[in-house]
Design an enzyme around this catalytic site. Structure first.
Site, mmCIF file in Angstrom:
data_model
loop_
_atom_site.group_PDB
_atom_site.id
_atom_site.type_symbol
_atom_site.label_atom_id
_atom_site.label_comp_id
_atom_site.label_asym_id
_atom_site.label_seq_id
_atom_site.Cartn_x
_atom_site.Cartn_y
_atom_site.Cartn_z
ATOM 1 N N GLY A 26 44.302 37.387 37.930
ATOM 2 C CA GLY A 26 44.310 37.852 36.547
ATOM 3 C C GLY A 26 43.675 39.212 36.365
ATOM 4 N N GLU A 27 43.991 39.831 35.254
ATOM 5 C CA GLU A 27 43.385 41.119 34.896
ATOM 6 C C GLU A 27 42.408 40.852 33.753
ATOM 7 O OE1 GLU A 27 42.969 44.298 35.801
ATOM 8 O OE2 GLU A 27 41.879 44.444 33.907
ATOM 9 N N SER B 103 40.052 49.109 40.634
ATOM 10 C CA SER B 103 40.992 49.006 41.745
ATOM 11 C C SER B 103 41.762 50.311 41.823
ATOM 12 C CB SER B 103 41.947 47.829 41.517
ATOM 13 O OG SER B 103 41.208 46.645 41.484
ATOM 14 N N LEU B 104 41.308 51.165 42.713
ATOM 15 C CA LEU B 104 41.875 52.511 42.796
ATOM 16 C C LEU B 104 43.082 52.517 43.749
ATOM 17 C CD1 LEU B 104 41.545 55.504 42.021
ATOM 18 C CD2 LEU B 104 39.857 55.722 43.855
ATOM 19 N N HIS B 105 42.822 52.221 45.004
ATOM 20 C CA HIS B 105 43.864 51.978 46.008
ATOM 21 C C HIS B 105 44.753 53.160 46.379
ATOM 22 C CE1 HIS B 105 42.488 47.964 45.714
ATOM 23 N NE2 HIS B 105 43.223 47.580 44.713
ATOM 24 N N SER C 263 36.289 43.408 37.773
ATOM 25 C CA SER C 263 37.211 44.317 38.460
ATOM 26 C C SER C 263 38.471 44.510 37.624
ATOM 27 C CB SER C 263 37.564 43.711 39.823
ATOM 28 O OG SER C 263 38.507 44.516 40.497
ATOM 29 N N ASN D 244 44.866 42.405 52.691
ATOM 30 C CA ASN D 244 45.138 41.056 53.192
ATOM 31 C C ASN D 244 46.632 40.841 53.222
ATOM 32 O OD1 ASN D 244 42.797 39.202 53.701
ATOM 33 N ND2 ASN D 244 42.168 40.107 51.761
ATOM 34 N N CYS E 39 50.834 44.379 40.743
ATOM 35 C CA CYS E 39 50.486 45.211 41.903
ATOM 36 C C CYS E 39 51.288 44.721 43.110
ATOM 37 C CB CYS E 39 48.986 45.123 42.195
ATOM 38 S SG CYS E 39 47.975 45.756 40.850
ATOM 39 N N CYS F 295 43.103 36.577 46.987
ATOM 40 C CA CYS F 295 43.974 37.025 45.905
ATOM 41 C C CYS F 295 45.211 36.169 45.648
ATOM 42 C CB CYS F 295 44.440 38.453 46.170
ATOM 43 S SG CYS F 295 43.141 39.521 46.725
ATOM 44 N N CYS G 170 49.765 42.291 45.921
ATOM 45 C CA CYS G 170 48.934 41.174 45.458
ATOM 46 C C CYS G 170 49.740 39.897 45.270
ATOM 47 C CB CYS G 170 48.259 41.559 44.143
ATOM 48 S SG CYS G 170 47.202 40.271 43.469
ATOM 49 N N CYS H 183 33.734 33.925 42.918
ATOM 50 C CA CYS H 183 34.812 34.783 42.441
ATOM 51 C C CYS H 183 35.707 33.928 41.553
ATOM 52 C CB CYS H 183 35.592 35.330 43.641
ATOM 53 S SG CYS H 183 37.064 36.253 43.177
HETATM 54 N N1 SAH Z 1 43.125 42.478 38.140
HETATM 55 C C1 SAH Z 1 41.841 42.907 38.604
HETATM 56 C C2 SAH Z 1 41.040 41.847 39.339
HETATM 57 C C3 SAH Z 1 41.749 40.913 40.272
HETATM 58 S S1 SAH Z 1 42.253 41.484 41.844
HETATM 59 C C4 SAH Z 1 41.989 44.155 39.444
HETATM 60 O O1 SAH Z 1 43.104 44.618 39.649
HETATM 61 O O2 SAH Z 1 40.993 44.723 39.873
HETATM 62 C C5 SAH Z 1 40.778 41.797 42.771
HETATM 63 C C6 SAH Z 1 40.930 42.899 43.791
HETATM 64 O O3 SAH Z 1 41.710 42.464 44.916
HETATM 65 C C7 SAH Z 1 41.624 44.136 43.265
HETATM 66 O O4 SAH Z 1 40.978 45.283 43.743
HETATM 67 C C8 SAH Z 1 43.005 43.999 43.868
HETATM 68 O O5 SAH Z 1 43.689 45.216 43.888
HETATM 69 C C9 SAH Z 1 42.669 43.462 45.241
HETATM 70 N N2 SAH Z 1 43.785 42.868 45.983
HETATM 71 C C10 SAH Z 1 44.840 42.191 45.506
HETATM 72 N N3 SAH Z 1 45.665 41.803 46.510
HETATM 73 C C11 SAH Z 1 45.103 42.240 47.649
HETATM 74 C C12 SAH Z 1 45.457 42.135 49.017
HETATM 75 N N4 SAH Z 1 46.567 41.520 49.414
HETATM 76 N N5 SAH Z 1 44.629 42.703 49.919
HETATM 77 C C13 SAH Z 1 43.485 43.325 49.527
HETATM 78 N N6 SAH Z 1 43.099 43.445 48.262
HETATM 79 C C14 SAH Z 1 43.895 42.917 47.318
#
Ligand code: SAH
Length: 334
Positions: A152-153, A207-209, A184, A283, A109, A326, A112, A98
């Site tokens: 990062g994005e 990353s839907l969430h 992602s 997490n 976010c 993350c 994160c 990763c």
């Molecule tokens: N920026 C990109 C890729 C990096 S984050 C994105 O947003 O997808 C990778 C994944 O981890 C994303 O789905 C993000 O939302 C998730 N993520 C970030 N912090 C997290 C946490 N504390 N617990 C679970 N997933 C998390």
């Protein structure tokens, strides 16, 4: 540089084009750390390279190895001193790395840890590749899968990401199949569409969430710029153009997005789509108050989706004992 670009570069110095492939293999297959190790090149050519070109090497600052599952978390220093992190995960199907695509992140976010210090800068293609090369060398085994899910994005570093994918899947390099590369994104709509038009064979994970625009906006500021309906249309477009099944990531957060009503709304949103849902118990991050749902809630959530014929897995958690998630290790270091 691609092999073609290397060839053009070398031609300016009166070198033959076939040298490009040799140099490319030194860089990406044998992964040497110095031009002088490129022993099938003339002394003159090596001297020219030393003068005109730069080899990007990361410095390993720290490695943590999980006692629970062998996951390894690396802190690397970039040539300018910025710190990034990468993770090795060992699966039955192979070794997966990763990588980070940026130092920091500007997507903010709420759950994160990577978002906390904001964006420092985007990584160059070489800096993304080097994370994989260093880890492969460290464990002495082939890396078969790459996920761009670190700090990062990636679609906020779009051009470098494309070049990275091209170099990583190049047959004279590490030659990782595009099907084994997952990118992602938090949902940058125009870039999802642009990526779809390239018709690569990589997997796109969104990353839907949250199952609704309203809820998503509460935890992901990017939703203010790109409405959920637009994001979903872009994902459909990605599938239509590439034939690649989308992955939707859904971090379950206690009391935020884990209720029965959320599960039902998610079924309505995704029902009938050829997709895969990855449920990730959030997490916990020290600076944030978000908590995981209890195990039972997670299982019920999963069952609801399954009843609606949605492919779903609960992501196995690796490396919990080593700040696996993350941006947590980098954060601690900074
Ligand atoms: N920026 C990109 C890729 C990096 S984050 C994105 O947003 O997808 C990778 C994944 O981890 C994303 O789905 C993000 O939302 C998730 N993520 C970030 N912090 C997290 C946490 N504390 N617990 C679970 N997933 C998390």
């Amino acid at each position: 540089m691609t092999i073609q670009e290397l060839a053009a570069f070398l031609e300016n110095f009166g070198e033959k084009a076939f040298r490009a492939r040799q140099i490319f293999e030194w860089l990406h297959k044998k992964q040497v750390h110095q031009f002088d190790e490129m022993t099938n090149l003339s002394k003159n050519l090596r001297a020219m390279l030393k003068e005109r070109a730069q080899l990007v090497i990361l410095k390993r600052v720290e490695v943590q190895i999980s006692k629970q599952d062998g996951t390894r978390k690396y802190l690397f220093a970039l040539p300018d001193g910025n710190i990034i992190e990468s993770v090795l995960m060992k699966y039955k199907h192979g070794n997966s790395v990763c990588i980070s695509s940026q130092a920091g992140c500007r997507m903010a976010c709420r759950f994160c840890a990577s978002a906390i210090g904001g964006l420092v800068r985007s990584l160059r293609p070489s800096e993304m590749l080097e994370q994989i090369y260093q880890i492969g060398q460290d464990i002495g085994e082939r890396i078969s899968h790459v996920v761009v899910m670190g700090t990062g994005e990636p679609l906020d570093n779009y051009d470098n990401l494309l070049r990275f994918v091209e170099l990583l899947s190049e047959e004279h390099g590490l030659h990782i199949s595009q099907r084994n590369i997952t990118v992602s994104t938090c949902g940058i709509v125009p870039k999802i569409r642009a990526l779809a038009d390239r018709k690569l064979q990589i997997t796109l994970a969104l990353s839907l969430h949250a199952p609704s625009q309203e809820k998503r906006l509460q935890i992901m500021p990017v939703a203010a710029k790109y409405d959920l309906s637009e994001v979903m249309k872009a994902c459909d477009y990605y599938f239509a153009k590439t034939g690649r099944r989308m992955t939707f990531e859904y971090s379950l957060i206690h009391g935020v997005n884990d209720t029965d009503a959320d599960a039902r709304a998610l079924c309505a949103l995704l029902g009938g789509k050829n997709c895969h849902v990855n449920l990730i118990p959030v997490n916990p991050v020290k600076e944030r108050s978000y908590e995981q749902p209890d195990h039972n809630t997670t299982i019920c959530f999963k069952n609801k989706l399954e009843k609606n014929k949605i492919n779903v897995t609960i992501r196995r958690e690796l490396g919990r004992d080593i700040d696996g998630a993350c941006g947590q290790l980098r954060k601690k270091y900074l």
